[in-house]
Design a protein around this motif. Structure first.
Motif, short mmCIF file in Angstrom:
data_model
loop_
_atom_site.label_atom_id
_atom_site.label_comp_id
_atom_site.label_asym_id
_atom_site.label_seq_id
_atom_site.Cartn_x
_atom_site.Cartn_y
_atom_site.Cartn_z
N ASP A 105 0.83 -1.20 0.00
CA ASP A 105 0.00 0.00 0.00
C ASP A 105 0.87 1.25 0.00
O ASP A 105 1.96 1.28 0.59
N LEU A 106 0.39 2.27 -0.65
CA LEU A 106 1.06 3.56 -0.69
C LEU A 106 0.17 4.62 -0.05
O LEU A 106 -1.05 4.61 -0.23
N ALA A 107 0.80 5.53 0.67
CA ALA A 107 0.04 6.63 1.26
C ALA A 107 -0.26 7.70 0.22
O ALA A 107 -1.32 8.32 0.23
N GLU A 108 0.69 7.86 -0.70
CA GLU A 108 0.54 8.96 -1.65
C GLU A 108 1.44 8.75 -2.85
O GLU A 108 2.52 8.17 -2.74
N VAL A 109 0.98 9.22 -4.01
CA VAL A 109 1.77 9.24 -5.23
C VAL A 109 1.82 10.68 -5.71
O VAL A 109 0.78 11.33 -5.88
N VAL A 110 3.02 11.20 -5.89
CA VAL A 110 3.18 12.58 -6.33
C VAL A 110 3.90 12.60 -7.67
O VAL A 110 5.00 12.03 -7.79
N VAL A 111 3.30 13.22 -8.65
CA VAL A 111 3.92 13.38 -9.96
C VAL A 111 4.38 14.83 -10.07
O VAL A 111 3.59 15.76 -9.92
N VAL A 112 5.68 15.03 -10.30
CA VAL A 112 6.26 16.37 -10.41
C VAL A 112 6.48 16.69 -11.88
O VAL A 112 7.20 15.97 -12.57
#
Length: 342
Positions: A105-112
């Motif tokens: 599981d991931l808490a968050e995915v950030v695309v920059v």
């Protein structure tokens, strides 16, 4: 841009889409708990736009994988992972896939990233405003041969440094060039020509000197510039500079009077030999007319003195006893009876 919260590998792959192409700098994955490992996730980008943009590296509809960040340490990667995309990748889609097990599981995915038309040109490229364009012919172009990027690294905020490339400095030492994109991408990307090559009008290649010239350098052997102060001129002698970058000056220089060198020579300029030869153009050796040899300058011919002759000989030679010649003679003539040579 935050694009996903509480992501589970059970729901992968995740596909994020845009109507217009974007420049994707990196993707950051955050674990749900502190010190949890974040691995086995693959990030790919795809551009579904109708046409390819200038300076863009990926082709239409091609899936291209991004790579783990080389700057992130193992300690940093305990609960997060940075995946960096090539600086010239454009995307209308980012596809995030899980390749391992068990479920993660991931808490968050950030695309920059940024919209493509405000995204900086990739390393080794430039444009008038330092950014990409969807208008054909107006986007990022490769730095010209003999120049390189001003930036020491790519970042999403470096557009102001990508409005022009920096030329290799050949003002004093004409030995620096770039030709391959890999070199143009580096802030210090200029390569050094090996002696006896220099940079001419084509700033992307090294070539030997033109006819009538020789490789010339200034400096001292102490620093590594081993150009001889007085090169041998009597015979062809190989140029022996091993460290041109350590010299204070490097260029092609006209041959000294009386010497010559053909184009693309690996030798210092030298005299024409034997004596019957001269150089009218500092590049070739030409035989003097019969009865003549090269003068002291070796740039012209001079007549053999009286009492000497030259026809097939390499130099003016004395007439035999009982024979004589006028100035510039090709043969000697026998003295008449009752006379002798003076």
């Amino acid at each position: 841009m935050n694009l996903e919260n509480a992501a589970s590998s059970a729901k992968a792959p995740f596909i994020f889409k845009w109507a217009a192409r974007q420049g994707i700098y990196k993707v950051i994955l955050y674990a749900k708990t502190a010190d949890a490992s974040v691995g086995n996730w693959k990030i790919e980008v795809r551009d579904t736009s109708a046409t390819k943009s200038d300076g863009q590296s990926n082709e239409k509809d091609a899936l291209v994988a991004c790579k783990d960040s080389e700057e992130q340490t193992a300690a940093d990667a305990k609960d997060s992972k940075e995946i960096v995309c090539d600086d010239r990748l454009a995307a209308t889609e980012v596809i995030i896939t899980y390749t391992g097990s068990p479920t993660q599981d991931l808490a968050e995915v950030v695309v920059v990233g940024k919209a493509w038309e405000s995204y900086p040109c990739g390393l080794g490229h430039f444009s008038t405003d330092g950014t990409h364009s969807d208008t054909q012919g107006s986007g990022c172009k490769v730095c010209a041969d003999g120049s390189h990027d001003k930036r020491d690294r790519f970042a999403a905020d470096t557009a102001t440094q990508a409005t022009a490339c920096k030329e290799c400095d050949n003002s004093v030492k004409k030995i620096y060039y770039t030709r391959d994109l890999a070199d143009k991408m580096k802030k210090d990307g200029c390569k050094v020509c090996s002696a006896p090559d220099v940079v001419h009008s084509n700033k992307g290649e090294c070539k030997k000197c033109e006819a009538g010239q020789e490789y010339y350098a200034e400096g001292t052997a102490v620093t590594g510039c081993d150009y001889p102060p007085t090169p041998t001129r009597t015979t062809a002698t190989l140029i022996a500079v091993t460290g041109p970058a350590t010299c204070t000056k490097v260029e092609c220089k006209a041959c000294p009077p009386g010497t010559r060198n053909p184009a693309n020579s690996v030798n210092y300029c030298h005299h024409c030999t034997p004596a019957k030869m001269h150089t009218p153009d500092q590049s070739t050796c030409v035989e003097c007319p019969v009865g003549e040899i090269g003068d002291k300058t070796k740039n012209a011919c001079v007549k053999c003195p009286a009492g000497k002759k030259r026809q097939a000989e390499d130099d003016c030679v004395d007439c035999d006893a009982g024979w004589m010649s006028a100035e510039g003679a090709s043969v000697c003539i026998k003295c008449e009876k009752g006379t002798y040579e003076m």
